[in-house]
Design an enzyme around this catalytic site. Structure first.
Site, PDB file in Angstrom:
ATOM      1  N   HIS A  27       0.846  -1.187   0.000  1.00  0.00           N
ATOM      2  CA  HIS A  27       0.000   0.000   0.000  1.00  0.00           C
ATOM      3  C   HIS A  27       0.883   1.240   0.000  1.00  0.00           C
ATOM      4  O   HIS A  27       1.809   1.353   0.808  1.00  0.00           O
ATOM      5  CB  HIS A  27      -0.900   0.021   1.239  1.00  0.00           C
ATOM      6  N   SER A  28       0.633   2.156  -0.932  1.00  0.00           N
ATOM      7  CA  SER A  28       1.329   3.436  -0.982  1.00  0.00           C
ATOM      8  C   SER A  28       2.837   3.213  -1.006  1.00  0.00           C
ATOM      9  O   SER A  28       3.350   2.525  -1.879  1.00  0.00           O
ATOM     10  CB  SER A  28       0.893   4.294   0.217  1.00  0.00           C
ATOM     11  N   MET A  29       3.565   3.744  -0.038  1.00  0.00           N
ATOM     12  CA  MET A  29       5.013   3.588   0.015  1.00  0.00           C
ATOM     13  C   MET A  29       5.436   2.122   0.067  1.00  0.00           C
ATOM     14  O   MET A  29       6.548   1.762  -0.332  1.00  0.00           O
ATOM     15  CB  MET A  29       5.546   4.306   1.259  1.00  0.00           C
ATOM     16  N   GLY A  30       4.543   1.252   0.573  1.00  0.00           N
ATOM     17  CA  GLY A  30       4.905  -0.136   0.817  1.00  0.00           C
ATOM     18  C   GLY A  30       5.314  -0.930  -0.405  1.00  0.00           C
ATOM     19  O   GLY A  30       5.929  -1.988  -0.260  1.00  0.00           O
TER      20      GLY A  30
ATOM     21  N   LEU B 148      -1.544  -1.054  -4.076  1.00  0.00           N
ATOM     22  CA  LEU B 148      -2.745  -0.403  -3.564  1.00  0.00           C
ATOM     23  C   LEU B 148      -2.564   1.119  -3.524  1.00  0.00           C
ATOM     24  O   LEU B 148      -1.820   1.649  -2.707  1.00  0.00           O
ATOM     25  CB  LEU B 148      -3.071  -0.927  -2.161  1.00  0.00           C
TER      26      LEU B 148
END
Length: 334
Positions: free
Chosen positions: A117-120, A138
């Site tokens: 998700h995002s930065m992940g 995501l």
């Protein structure tokens, strides 16, 4: 990896995805903490949260996903319950990729899927493409390209932020009541539901005398000094070998009019781009919205390939006639 409640090992191998187990992975400066769901020998899926969040970001989503997978979500260093990096060390995307490699090695995973998700969604998939068999992104485009003319300014800003922080490193963190901590997190993320706020604060707060402090390292707020251009991003993305699913929220972080993002999307995604109603944390707030797409992707793009490989291996194995598989064998790899 140090699994808590080791005496329950037999039970752990067949845990349903609505039950999680805590885990701790040693690293040179401390530990990476996280949670695991699903059968121990299920297909591995590593779940990586976004900036300033923690692995609780996946608590509501994973129970909706395929039961035959082993989901591991970690608190990225500097977040949640994981150790902060040593003094003087920057947080950067390459460093996060190394963290993923450490986690995979500790879990003895040689090939796995990534859900970020995002930065992940780190750079790991481009640096170790042979280790990744599926990528679920995501509400982010995977890379954050920077105008070459802006890179010196941004790098200098990150360095100055670190130097300023080090001069006042002895200052204590601000202490909040739980209610004030909720208000602060909600102010920074106004689209989060009350349930989601409470979920993130389970690992996002540390109790101290007089109240609570946020557990994340303040240095994660500094400008990332490791920058790459659009051209470099496209070159790195060309190294990805795994199928990709990109889920974008209609009220999320992705600016549809941002030209670099459009180029990244068109170059990277030969598989699937899905737009869903919701905010940047739609996977946490409304997991039932994104779960069907993730389930279909895992079943058709990842797990089905594992079955084909397994069937081919079994057909050519000299001991296949003596194999007796039982549905109730919790140690069986399905």
């Amino acid at each position: 990896v140090r699994l808590f409640s080791l005496g329950l090992r037999r039970l752990i191998t067949s845990l349903p995805v609505n039950y999680s187990l805590s885990l701790s992975i040693p690293v040179p400066w401390g530990e990476i903490r996280g949670k695991a769901w699903g059968p121990e020998h299920g297909h591995p899926v590593l779940c990586l949260h976004g900036w300033a969040d923690n692995c609780g970001s996946f608590n509501t989503l994973i129970p909706f996903l395929p039961q035959e997978c082993r989901y591991v979500a970690v608190d990225i260093p500097g977040h949640g319950l994981s150790s902060h990096r040593p003094p003087g060390v920057f947080y950067s995307f390459p460093a996060y990729a190394v963290d993923v490699r450490r986690v995979a090695e500790s879990l003895s995973w040689t090939k796995f899927s990534i859900m970020g998700h995002s930065m992940g969604e780190s750079q790991f998939s481009t640096l170790y493409p042979e280790m990744v068999d599926g990528i679920i992104v995501l509400d982010v485009f995977g890379f954050v390209p920077t105008d070459p003319k802006e890179i010196p300014r941004i790098m200098r800003q990150g360095m100055e932020e670190m130097l300023k922080f080090e001069k006042k490193a002895e200052e204590k963190k601000r202490v909040y009541t739980y209610e004030k901590a909720v208000e602060r997190l909600l102010a920074a993320n106004p689209t989060l539901s009350e349930r989601s706020i409470q979920t993130l604060l389970e690992r996002g707060l540390t109790q101290v005398e007089g109240g609570f402090v946020f557990s994340r390292d303040l240095r994660v707020n500094f400008k990332n000094i490791e920058r790459i251009t659009l051209e470099q991003s496209l070159e790195m993305q060309s190294l990805i070998q795994a199928p990709v699913l990109l889920i974008l929220a209609d009220k999320g972080i992705g600016p549809a009019s941002w030209e670099p993002s459009q180029k990244l999307t068109s170059k990277l995604l030969q598989d699937s781009v899905v737009r869903v109603p919701g905010s940047h944390h739609v996977h946490l707030d409304n997991p039932e919205v994104v779960a069907p797409f993730i389930c279909d992707f895992l079943q058709t793009k990842v797990l089905s390939q594992q079955v084909k490989w397994s069937n081919k291996t079994v057909r050519h194995h000299p001991l296949v006639a003596s194999v007796n598989c039982r549905d109730d064998d919790s140690n069986a790899l399905i």
